[in-house]
Write a protein that holds these residues in place. Structure first.
Motif, PDB file in Angstrom:
ATOM      1  N   ALA A 124       0.493  -1.105  -0.040  1.00 42.96           N
ATOM      2  CA  ALA A 124      -0.051  -0.159  -0.249  1.00 42.96           C
ATOM      3  C   ALA A 124       0.809   1.553  -0.034  1.00 42.96           C
ATOM      4  CB  ALA A 124      -0.939   0.006   1.515  1.00 42.96           C
ATOM      5  N   GLY A 125       1.889   0.835   0.540  1.00 43.68           N
ATOM      6  CA  GLY A 125       3.262   2.261   0.140  1.00 43.68           C
ATOM      7  C   GLY A 125       3.546   2.301  -0.967  1.00 43.68           C
ATOM      8  N   THR A 126       3.762   1.901  -1.969  1.00 41.54           N
ATOM      9  CA  THR A 126       4.325   2.291  -3.476  1.00 41.54           C
ATOM     10  C   THR A 126       3.675   2.612  -3.572  1.00 41.54           C
ATOM     11  OG1 THR A 126       3.339  -0.828  -3.864  1.00 41.54           O
ATOM     12  CG2 THR A 126       5.272  -0.440  -2.750  1.00 41.54           C
ATOM     13  N   GLY A 127       4.397   2.354  -4.934  1.00 39.77           N
ATOM     14  CA  GLY A 127       3.627   3.570  -6.720  1.00 39.77           C
ATOM     15  C   GLY A 127       2.554   2.618  -6.918  1.00 39.77           C
ATOM     16  N   ILE A 128       2.481   1.689  -6.649  1.00 39.47           N
ATOM     17  CA  ILE A 128       1.515   0.937  -7.795  1.00 39.47           C
ATOM     18  C   ILE A 128      -0.362   0.881  -6.714  1.00 39.47           C
ATOM     19  CG2 ILE A 128       2.008  -1.227  -6.841  1.00 39.47           C
ATOM     20  CD1 ILE A 128       1.664  -2.513  -9.526  1.00 39.47           C
ATOM     21  N   ALA A 129       0.393   0.881  -5.833  1.00 39.59           N
ATOM     22  CA  ALA A 129      -0.654   1.289  -4.949  1.00 39.59           C
ATOM     23  C   ALA A 129      -2.116   1.848  -5.877  1.00 39.59           C
ATOM     24  CB  ALA A 129      -0.213   2.245  -3.412  1.00 39.59           C
ATOM     25  N   PRO A 130      -1.830   2.633  -5.859  1.00 35.54           N
ATOM     26  CA  PRO A 130      -3.118   3.562  -6.771  1.00 35.54           C
ATOM     27  C   PRO A 130      -3.509   2.495  -7.843  1.00 35.54           C
ATOM     28  CG  PRO A 130      -2.221   5.536  -6.682  1.00 35.54           C
ATOM     29  CD  PRO A 130      -0.517   3.898  -6.220  1.00 35.54           C
ATOM     30  N   GLY A 131      -3.086   2.471  -8.309  1.00 31.08           N
ATOM     31  CA  GLY A 131      -3.527   1.158  -9.452  1.00 31.08           C
ATOM     32  C   GLY A 131      -4.018   0.085  -8.840  1.00 31.08           C
ATOM     33  N   ILE A 132      -3.746  -0.475  -8.060  1.00 32.04           N
ATOM     34  CA  ILE A 132      -4.061  -0.963  -7.818  1.00 32.04           C
ATOM     35  C   ILE A 132      -6.212  -0.842  -7.194  1.00 32.04           C
ATOM     36  CG2 ILE A 132      -4.584  -3.579  -5.253  1.00 32.04           C
ATOM     37  CD1 ILE A 132      -1.427  -3.234  -5.653  1.00 32.04           C
ATOM     38  N   LYS A 133      -5.848   0.233  -6.210  1.00 33.10           N
ATOM     39  CA  LYS A 133      -7.431   0.559  -5.645  1.00 33.10           C
ATOM     40  C   LYS A 133      -8.390   0.696  -6.708  1.00 33.10           C
ATOM     41  CE  LYS A 133      -9.052   4.032  -3.074  1.00 33.10           C
ATOM     42  NZ  LYS A 133     -10.173   3.919  -3.099  1.00 33.10           N
ATOM     43  N   ALA A 134      -7.959   1.680  -7.723  1.00 33.17           N
ATOM     44  CA  ALA A 134      -8.682   1.774  -9.439  1.00 33.17           C
ATOM     45  C   ALA A 134      -9.685   0.348  -9.882  1.00 33.17           C
ATOM     46  CB  ALA A 134      -7.702   2.004 -10.128  1.00 33.17           C
ATOM     47  N   GLY A 135      -7.924  -0.779  -9.583  1.00 30.15           N
ATOM     48  CA  GLY A 135      -8.638  -2.715 -10.167  1.00 30.15           C
ATOM     49  C   GLY A 135      -9.991  -2.288  -9.142  1.00 30.15           C
ATOM     50  N   GLY A 136      -9.798  -2.588  -7.629  1.00 28.71           N
ATOM     51  CA  GLY A 136     -10.700  -2.568  -7.187  1.00 28.71           C
ATOM     52  C   GLY A 136     -12.524  -2.051  -6.783  1.00 28.71           C
ATOM     53  N   ASP A 137     -11.576  -0.969  -7.115  1.00 28.59           N
ATOM     54  CA  ASP A 137     -12.662  -0.176  -7.446  1.00 28.59           C
ATOM     55  C   ASP A 137     -13.766  -0.372  -8.619  1.00 28.59           C
ATOM     56  OD1 ASP A 137     -12.365   1.154  -5.260  1.00 28.59           O
ATOM     57  OD2 ASP A 137     -11.179   3.377  -6.268  1.00 28.59           O
ATOM     58  N   SER A 138     -12.807  -0.708  -9.882  1.00 35.54           N
ATOM     59  CA  SER A 138     -13.360  -1.410 -11.054  1.00 35.54           C
ATOM     60  C   SER A 138     -14.444  -2.743 -10.659  1.00 35.54           C
ATOM     61  CB  SER A 138     -12.405  -1.209 -12.303  1.00 35.54           C
ATOM     62  OG  SER A 138     -13.033  -1.641 -13.497  1.00 35.54           O
ATOM     63  N   LEU A 139     -13.667  -3.479 -10.005  1.00 38.98           N
ATOM     64  CA  LEU A 139     -13.701  -4.720  -9.869  1.00 38.98           C
ATOM     65  C   LEU A 139     -15.440  -4.662  -9.812  1.00 38.98           C
ATOM     66  CD1 LEU A 139     -14.269  -8.280 -10.479  1.00 38.98           C
ATOM     67  CD2 LEU A 139     -12.790  -8.188  -7.600  1.00 38.98           C
ATOM     68  N   ALA A 140     -15.618  -3.766  -8.058  1.00 37.99           N
ATOM     69  CA  ALA A 140     -16.640  -3.087  -7.280  1.00 37.99           C
ATOM     70  C   ALA A 140     -17.987  -2.922  -8.281  1.00 37.99           C
ATOM     71  CB  ALA A 140     -16.005  -2.731  -6.180  1.00 37.99           C
TER      72      ALA A 140
END
Length: 64
Positions: free
Chosen positions: A40-56
């Motif tokens: 969650a502290g890395t630069g990829i965290a926003p992409g993971i969050k966006a993917g989770g939001d998209s899946l939701a």
């Protein structure tokens, strides 16, 4: 915020079931949790969050 809490509860339930039924050890679950916090502290965290939001959003749009 509601999505985050729901996601945490869902993933927590899955981890609990894996620990109970599939032989996942508590130490393994703790390592996975720590990995998530560090990820969650890395630069990829926003992409993971966006993917989770998209899946939701995708799952929320399904009608039966």
């Amino acid at each position: 915020m509601i999505l985050s809490v729901s996601g945490v509860l869902l993933l927590g339930t899955i981890v609990f079931l894996f620990c109970r039924n599939s032989g996942l050890k508590g130490s393994h679950a703790a390592v996975c949790g720590l990995f998530g916090f560090y990820l969650a502290g890395t630069g990829i965290a926003p992409g993971i969050k966006a993917g989770g939001d998209s899946l939701a959003g995708l799952l929320g749009g399904i009608t039966f």
